[in-house]
Design an enzyme around this catalytic site. Sequence first.
Site, short mmCIF file in Angstrom:
data_model
loop_
_atom_site.label_atom_id
_atom_site.label_comp_id
_atom_site.label_asym_id
_atom_site.label_seq_id
_atom_site.Cartn_x
_atom_site.Cartn_y
_atom_site.Cartn_z
N HIS B 62 94.18 46.23 104.53
CA HIS B 62 95.63 46.43 104.46
C HIS B 62 96.01 47.91 104.58
O HIS B 62 95.31 48.78 104.09
CB HIS B 62 96.25 45.77 103.23
CG HIS B 62 95.87 46.36 101.90
ND1 HIS B 62 96.57 47.39 101.33
CD2 HIS B 62 94.90 46.02 101.01
CE1 HIS B 62 96.03 47.67 100.14
NE2 HIS B 62 95.01 46.86 99.93
N GLU B 199 100.29 44.04 101.35
CA GLU B 199 99.30 43.43 100.48
C GLU B 199 99.67 43.62 99.02
O GLU B 199 99.57 42.70 98.21
CB GLU B 199 97.92 44.06 100.74
CG GLU B 199 96.76 43.30 100.09
CD GLU B 199 96.36 43.80 98.70
OE1 GLU B 199 95.56 43.12 98.04
OE2 GLU B 199 96.86 44.85 98.25
#
Lengths: 342, 336
Positions: B62, B199
């Site tokens: 991420h 995320e």
Amino acid sequence: MQRMKDILLNLCKISAVSGDERYARPVVESLKEVADGVKQLSGGSIVAYKKCGQPGAKRIMLDAHLDQIGLMVKSIDERGFVHFFNHAGVDFKILPGAEVKIFGKKEILGVISAKPPHLLTAEEREKPIKTENMTIDTGLPVEKVKELVQVGDKIALNCNTALLLNHCVTGRSLDNRAGCAVLVSVLEKIKNQPLNVDVYVVLSAGEEFGGFGAVAATQEIRPDVAVVLDVSHADMPSARSEDCGELGKGVMIGISPVLDRALCDEMISLAEARRIPYQREAMGSATYTNSDGIVPLCGGIPTALLSIPQRYMHTPQEVISMEDMVSVRDLLLAYLMKEVNL
Amino acid sequence: MNFFLKQLTEIGGLSGGEQKVCRFLEERLADRFEYTTDRIGNLYVHSGGFFPNDIKLMITAHMDEVGLMITHITKDGYLKFQSVGGIDERILPGKLVYIGEKKIPGVIGSLAIHLQTKVQREKVTEMKDLFIDIGARDKEEAENHVSVGDHAYFSSPSEDLGDLMKAKALDDRVGCAVLMELLEELPSANFTAVFTTREEIGCYGAMAAASAVKPRYAIVLEGTTASDIGETDEADEVCVVGKGPVLSFMDNGAIYDRKFLQLACRVAERKGIPYQLKRAVAGGNEAGRIQKIGTGCHVLAISLPCRYIHGPVSVADEKDMLALKQLAAAIIEELK
């Protein structure tokens, strides 16, 4: 203001935790260019003077402390993490996640670590982390740490200096490099200026640890008048306004039973006459600055206290306004020049 | 420290504001790879060149980091904020942050310790009582520089710390750096790399990516908490910096695929790559979400042990990063 900003930013690069002002030696060198003479006293304070050459001239001492808050190495554990004392007034609540520099056999960068949240009990989570539960992570293996770091070594907060809006500056040890920068600037301004007084600028050691540096310097200089420069609290959210001055509103002129009232009134009249922005700072007892130690020395020394308003004192990101520093300098210059006109 | 990682960690990119990180990665991909982005900002690259119809393996990392979002400007010109992602409020006071596109510096302020009452000193200053000071005189002046909704990120420079390295956002720019290097070093491997968004606030990017890619296997490259600090008991360490990448068997989001985990351990042992098991059921990452998409997916998380994640500065070992990459490469080879 640009010149004073440069002086300030340079002074902020130096680390001088109380009792360890030896890292301030470059300051001595830079002062040689603007003063008649410079010396470092055995206690660590730096004295720079400019004499007017007249016999019996009044001796005026201008003091600002050079030392800064810091930590001290207490022990090194089996993993090589450094445990420490809160040695001189650091706000312990701001320490977790802060960066520091340990002055061991060489300068070592470190990060202050604390137990991660998932290992804390609910009760622990609601309390600030205590200094004894924090350690410093140097990223070095334990043998290396033990080779480079000794119990008693000084630790300084590390931080970023940045310029904020409205000529505000943030960084660590603006308490009291801001005061020191004003004094260096004063020396520059009076360098080629005829005066009727002898000026002794003291960048004093050990203020955050009881003010021993200023006491020693005063006894060496035996001034007729002392003016102390320091920082004082500026307004900030959740502070009571009666406890604080205001950032950007000018020099805070101290009024306290410790200080000389006539000298304070004179400072106020000068500020009024020269249209220098100022604010009154009234204290019912001691000032908790070098003034308290200076006043009773050498048969008693009339002393004034000029403060620069500051937010978030004793954190790595203190905030001051350059405009306030200019007003402190202008008032000091007016005071020194006033003696010329007499 | 690794220069690419240094550059990556010094970019500000909070959840929902990953564009600069994405652009930086795109610049590195340009001319050498075919890549594409989706509607929520994920960046997709296929290692074998063109995207095949049936994707077997997806690897994610991420791009976002935790930080602060400006929620209110007071009449005195101070900025109030909320955290984007999980942040321990005790580490906030006294830190420098940069705000918005113009990178306006600001200080997270709190009442000076001298002015606190005894009761206040013994309490954690709650996030709602903290504020950011940019030096503005009033609301109007502050609004000329900052808007409600602006992101603020920590200012720590990335550099070596003894034998280790320190940086903000190692979680998970380290995953991004490793994923990029895997693409570059394994040009004929057959996997889809996804640099994901959001995320830290619930793995939105990974969910969108998994539903679009529909992989049979997924590997999540992450940063995970290492508590090998000070006098922490060995039992509470979770994992140890310097002892290799971390494989999880379970966390708060996923029970990992047992066979996939065994395969990873086997490969690591055969190749002599150091690794450790995550010794706690704590935290969570994209694997938990990817596992549940569609008809399910075999998931594995390989993480870099990081001290002080979700703070202004985290600490990790570059050797672990290298071993993480080697392990991921060996697993990719094994799955071929």
